[in-house]
Design an enzyme around this catalytic site. Structure first.
Site, PDB file in Angstrom:
ATOM      1  CB  THR A   1      -0.938  -0.012   1.233  1.00 47.11           C
ATOM      2  OG1 THR A   1      -1.687   1.190   1.252  1.00 47.11           O
ATOM      3  CG2 THR A   1      -0.184  -0.169   2.541  1.00 47.11           C
TER       4      THR A   1
ATOM      5  CD  GLU B   1      -3.101  -0.996   5.501  1.00 48.04           C
ATOM      6  OE1 GLU B   1      -4.096  -0.901   4.754  1.00 48.04           O
ATOM      7  OE2 GLU B   1      -2.186  -0.137   5.523  1.00 48.04           O
TER       8      GLU B   1
ATOM      9  CE  LYS C   1      -8.119  14.878  16.451  1.00 42.28           C
ATOM     10  NZ  LYS C   1      -7.057  13.977  16.930  1.00 42.28           N
TER      11      LYS C   1
ATOM     12  CD1 TRP D   1     -12.363  15.395  17.703  1.00 40.13           C
ATOM     13  CD2 TRP D   1     -12.339  13.464  16.600  1.00 40.13           C
ATOM     14  NE1 TRP D   1     -11.439  14.600  18.311  1.00 40.13           N
ATOM     15  CE2 TRP D   1     -11.398  13.390  17.656  1.00 40.13           C
ATOM     16  CE3 TRP D   1     -12.469  12.346  15.772  1.00 40.13           C
ATOM     17  CZ2 TRP D   1     -10.617  12.273  17.905  1.00 40.13           C
ATOM     18  CZ3 TRP D   1     -11.703  11.226  16.020  1.00 40.13           C
ATOM     19  CH2 TRP D   1     -10.783  11.194  17.078  1.00 40.13           C
TER      20      TRP D   1
END
Lengths: 545, 545
Positions: B186, B331, B442, B447
Site C-alpha cells: 500500500t 490491511e 479538532k 471533531w
C-alpha cells in the site's frame, strides 16, 4: 514463512459478541413451556448468557466439563448454548425422546456434571436422576414460581435464581479454537449410542458455510424458526448461524402442531423454517383445512429424510414456499449438502428441475464427498453409478467421543469418513442417496438400490408394505428379493407384482422373487428391520433353485 | 479437552480443488491483452494451475519465495493466484500504475524471485528489470507467437512454454494454514510503500465472510465481473470467493472503457460487478448515450471511495441495478463493512433508506470495529459522534512485512488496528466515514469532519474545488478554514459562501474563513494534498486575529 495477519481463535463466544455489538436490538422470540410468548433482544441474550456463565462457574463447572440439557427450542436453551461453550465447557444436548435407560447410559458415558431441563421433562428426570453417577447439580429451566413444591430430585436448582445471582460483568475467555464445545450422541440400530464431540473451530466454520447463499442463505433480513430440535445436532447449526448474520430467531417450544406453528409463522413474520418432513405434514394439513396462506414464509429447509415429491410440489406450487433439501448427519455437525440449483439448471423444464430438487444436493465448501465401490475406487459422477458415500472436511467427526477400537471409523488413508449411505452423484455434483450401505444388493458386481424397488412396490394398490433385501444367488452372488405385506383383501400374486416393474426400472433390477408375509418387523422409530428379513430369507433363492 | 473433529488446514488450494470437483464445467471468460475472448472451465483452470506449480518449482521457486505479477484481470493471472499460493510460495501483485522507481523499490523490498507480466507492461518491465536485484526469472504471460523478437530482458521466458513443459499430475502440498500466501503493498502519501502479507487462513476466512448474503451475496448462479484489478488487494477477494461458490468469472483484461465493459456484461450474462466509482462513470455515460439497458446485471459493488448519491440513484432508479457500498483497505484483505440494509430498514421511506445506503455499511462477522476519541475511549454508536475507526479480526493485518519500528501500528492492548479514518457508527451498526484522521479538525475537543464541509462548498455553483483544513486558533485550538478555487468567471465572495452553509450544518461547524486560491495541489492519483495546504495556511486565523 508465516503471514502477518492478526490471529484470533474461532470461538463460539465471538458469534454472540458479534450479535450483541452489531445486531443488539434484533429479537429472539420463544413460545415457552408455560404457553406464553417471551421476547427479548440479542443484547439481553448476551447479558444473561454472561450471568449464566458466572453462575455455572460457581457450580464448579470448569473448562472441559460436560453440562447436559434436556430442553425444547427456547431462549434459555440458547443461553446455555452460549454460556456453556463460551466458558470452555461442553454443552451436551440429550434427546428426551430416548428411553430412560438410554438417557442414563448417555449421561453417564458423557460424565455430565450438571443437567438442565425444561419443566416438561421433570417426571422423566425424576426417574433418571437416581441412576446418574456423575451429575452433581440438577437445574430446572424455569421461573422461581414454577418450581415444584415437592420433588424427588435432591437440591433441585432454579435456572432463574442462578441468572439472578450474578451480574453480567464477565469477559468470555480466550482459548484454543480446537477446544471441545458440544457433544451429541447418535443412536444407531445396533450397539450403544456414540458421541460426537464438536469443536469451536468446526462450529464456526460450519456456521459460515451453512449461511452462504447456496446453502441456507441466511441474512439479517431473515426471521428463522428452527423446528428441528436444539437437542438434535445443534438444530442444524441455526442457533449459531443466526447470531453470525443477525437474523431474528423464533423458537416454538414444545408446540409443534400445525396450528401452533402456523400462528407463530404469521405473528412473527417467519421467512425461513427448518425441519423433518413429518412436521410439515401437520402444518400443511392445518393450512389446507383452514384455507390459509403463508404471508412471509418463503423458504423451508427439509432434512432428516427425503421430502416426498408431493409435499415439495404442494409447498412450491400452492403456497409459494421454496423447499430446500439438505442432507447431513450427527457426525457432520450436521450439514454436508444442500440442494440449490445451479445457474444453467434454472432454465431447465420443470420436471427436470424437480428431479434435481429431489436429490440431497451439492457439497458446501468445507466438506468434500466421494462415492467408492467395494475396492475403495472412486465411482464416476454420472448420476447412475452408485457407491458408498464418504465425506471429509472441517466439520466432519474424526473419532467418536471415548470411542473404543470397534468404533474407529476412518476408512482410507486420506481420512474419509464412511457415511453408511449409498449414493449417486451427477455431473453437476448433486448427490442422491439410494440406499443404506448395509441394505444395498450387490448383483454381479453391480449395486442395486433397495429403496427404489420398495417405492415401486409400494405404489401398487395391493401392497401395504414392502421390503427389498439381498438374497444369496449361485451366479450373481446376490439378487433382490421382495418381501411384501398385502393390503387386507388384496389378491395380489407374484407375477402380477413383478410385471408391475416393467418400464419403471432397468430390467435386471427386477426382483427375482416375491415372498408374501403377514408382517414386516419394525424398530422403535418405525423403520423396517431389514437385517432380520435378510437373516430369515437369505437362502430363499438357493432353496428355490 | 479438544474436540474430535477432522483437522484440515484452511488452504487456498482447497478453493481450487472444490471448484474443480463441484463446479468443474463452470466457465472462466477473459478478454485478453491480444483483444480476443478466451474461455475455459474451472477444470482446465485447475489442471493448468497444477502444470504452472510444477513449472515454478523447476525455476527454483520454493515455499515462502515471492513471485511478482504485473498483470490485468485474466485467466493467466488467476492461474498464478492459485499456482503460487497453492505451492506455498507468496504471490506478490504489483500495481503497474506506480512509477518505475516505486515498482523497483517494492520488488526489491519484497525480494521477488520471479516476475510475471502481461505484454502491455513489457516496456515498463524493460525499464525496471536492470534495477531489480533479486529477480532471477522474467516471464511474459503470452503465447509463444506473442514473444518479442528482441528484448532487453535477458532470458525472457514464455508463460505458455512453462505450462506446456509440464503435465498436471501434481498434488497440492499441505502445510500450516498460517503460512504466507500473498503480498500487497500500500502506498501512502508519505514514506515508503508498506507490504501486507496475507495468510491462507485469513484468505479463506475472508472468502467465507465476503460471500455471505449480507456481504457480496455470491452463489453458483452468479456471473461475476471484477473490474477492481487483481493487482489491487486481491480484486477484493473475488478470485477466491468465486471458486468457493462456483460462480462464473468474467475478466475484462485491459479494456475498462464503458463500451468494452458493457459488451462483456451483455455477452456473458454478468449478474454482479465490482469496482471504484470512476469506472462506473464511463460505463453509465456509454449506456446513457446509447440508450441501453442491463439485461442481466443486478448488483454492483462500489468501494475504494464513496459512491456519489447521483450515481447510486441512476443505477437503481433508471437501470434497476442495486448499488452495494463496501469499505475496506489493503490491511483488511480488504473487506471490513458492506452496506446491506437490515430487515426493519426495508420498510423505511426511500430518502431514509438512501441515507443509510450512502454509508460504508456494517461489519462482516470476522471483523469488529470501534470508534474512539483522543483518549482511546469508545465513542457512542449514535450516528453523530465521530471517532477514529479501529478494526480487528481474522483478516486484519498484524504487522507490515519487514516492518521497522516506525511501522508498528498496533494501537491498544487489545490489538486494534487504527485505520486512519474518522467515522460515525449508528445504532444499527452502520459505519460512515467522515474524514481521514489526519484531516479532521479538532475544535475545542469536538471533531469536525472536513469532507462534509468540502461537499457543501462544492455544491455552490461558483466553486470549482474546495479543501477544508484545520487552522490554529487561540481559543479552540483548531478551527475549519476553507480553501477555494473559484470557477472561471465566478464572482463568489467570502461572506456569500459562508452564508451558503446556513441550515446545512451545525452552526459551529461553519468555517471561520475562506481563502481563495488559483489552484489546490493534487497528488498523482488526483487526491488533494491537504497536508501542503495545512502547512501553508496553519497560521492564517492567528495572523488574521
Amino acid at each position: 514463512m508465516l503471514g502477518q495477519m492478526m490471529h484470533q481463535p474461532l470461538l463460539i463466544s465471538s458469534l454472540l459478541r458479534h450479535a450483541e455489538r452489531h445486531h443488539g436490538e434484533q429479537e429472539v422470540v420463544s413460545r415457552r413451556v408455560e404457553g406464553d410468548i417471551h421476547r427479548y433482544s440479542y443484547k439481553e441474550l448476551a447479558a444473561r448468557s454472561r450471568c449464566l456463565a458466572k453462575a455455572l462457574a460457581t457450580l464448579g463447572v470448569r473448562q472441559g466439563a460436560r453440562v447436559g440439557t434436556i430442553a425444547w427450542n427456547g431462549y434459555r436453551h440458547l443461553e446455555l448454548y452460549y454460556a456453556v461453550s463460551g466458558s470452555g465447557a461442553v454443552l451436551h444436548t440429550l434427546n428426551p425422546r430416548l428411553h430412560a435407560d438410554q438417557l442414563a447410559w448417555i449421561a453417564d458415558h458423557a460424565e455430565d456434571q450438571v443437567l438442565c431441563f425444561d419443566k416438561t421433562f421433570l417426571p422423566l428426570v425424576e426417574v433418571v436422576a437416581p441412576r446418574l453417577a456423575t451429575v452433581r447439580h440438577f437445574v430446572l429451566m424455569a421461573d422461581r414460581d414454577q418450581m415444584p413444591a415437592d420433588t424427588r430430585i435432591p437440591g433441585l436448582l432454579c435456572y432463574e435464581d442462578l441468572i439472578a445471582s450474578q451480574d453480567d460483568d464477565f469477559d468470555w475467555p480466550e482459548f484454543d479454537e480446537n477446544t471441545a464445545s458440544s457433544l451429541c450422541y447418535t443412536s444407531g440400530t445396533t450397539g450403544n449410542p456414540k458421541g460426537v464431540l464438536y469443536s469451536h473451530r468446526s462450529t464456526v466454520l460450519h456456521s459460515y458455510a451453512s449461511a452462504l447463499p447456496d446453502a441456507l442463505n441466511l441474512s439479517a433480513r431473515d426471521t428463522i424458526l428452527p423446528v428441528v430440535p436444539m437437542f438434535h445436532v445443534n438444530a442444524w447449526g441455526l442457533p449459531y448461524s443466526a447470531c453470525m448474520v443477525g437474523a431474528k430467531l423464533v423458537f416454538p417450544g414444545p408446540s409443534l402442531d400445525g396450528r401452533s406453528l402456523y400462528e407463530l409463522f404469521e405473528a412473527e413474520g417467519v421467512t425461513l423454517s427448518a425441519g423433518v418432513p413429518t412436521v410439515w405434514q401437520g402444518l400443511l394439513a392445518h393450512v389446507q383445512s383452514q384455507n390459509l396462506r403463508f404471508s412471509t414464509m418463503r423458504r423451508t429447509i427439509i432434512g432428516g429424510s427425503a421430502c416426498p415429491p408431493a409435499m415439495m410440489e404442494k409447498f412450491e406450487d400452492r403456497y409459494d414456499v421454496q423447499v430446500i433439501h439438505a442432507w447431513g448427519m450427527t457426525e457432520l455437525s450436521p450439514l454436508g449438502t444442500v440442494c440449490v440449483l445451479k445457474g444453467e439448471q434454472l432454465a431447465w423444464p420443470e420436471t427436470q428441475r424437480r428431479t434435481v430438487q429431489a436429490k440431497q444436493g451439492r457439497a458446501l465448501f468445507g466438506v468434500d464427498m466421494k462415492i467408492v465401490d467395494d475396492q475403495g475406487e472412486e465411482v464416476p459422477w454420472d448420476g447412475q453409478s452408485a457407491g458408498e458415500l464418504l465425506v471429509r472436511g472441517h466439520w466432519v467427526m474424526d473419532q467418536y467421543f471415548k470411542g473404543d477400537k470397534s468404533q474407529l471409523v476412518i476408512k482410507d488413508d486420506q481420512g474419509w469418513f464412511p457415511t453408511g449411505d449409498v449414493a449417486t452423484i451427477d455431473a453437476q455434483g448433486f448427490m442422491n442417496i439410494t440406499d443404506r450401505s448395509k441394505d444395498v444388493i450387490k448383483s454381479g458386481g453391480e449395486w442395486i438400490g433397495s429403496i427404489d424397488l420398495e417405492n415401486i412396490a409400494m405404489a401398487h394398490p395391493g401392497v401395504a408394505m414392502a421390503a427389498c433385501v439381498a438374497a444369496r444367488h449361485p451366479k450373481w452372488d446376490e439378487r433382490p428379493l421382495l418381501i411384501v405385506v398385502r393390503k387386507p383383501g388384496a389378491e395380489l400374486a407374484r407375477d402380477e407384482l413383478l410385471a408391475f416393474y416393467e418400464g419403471k426400472i432397468a430390467k435386471w433390477w427386477t426382483p427375482d422373487d416375491v415372498v408374501f408375509v403377514d408382517a414386516i418387523p419394525l424398530g422403535a422409530t418405525g423403520k423396517m428391520l431389514k437385517n432380520q428379513l435378510r437373516e430369515r430369507f437369505q437362502d430363499h433363492l438357493l432353496e428355490r433353485a
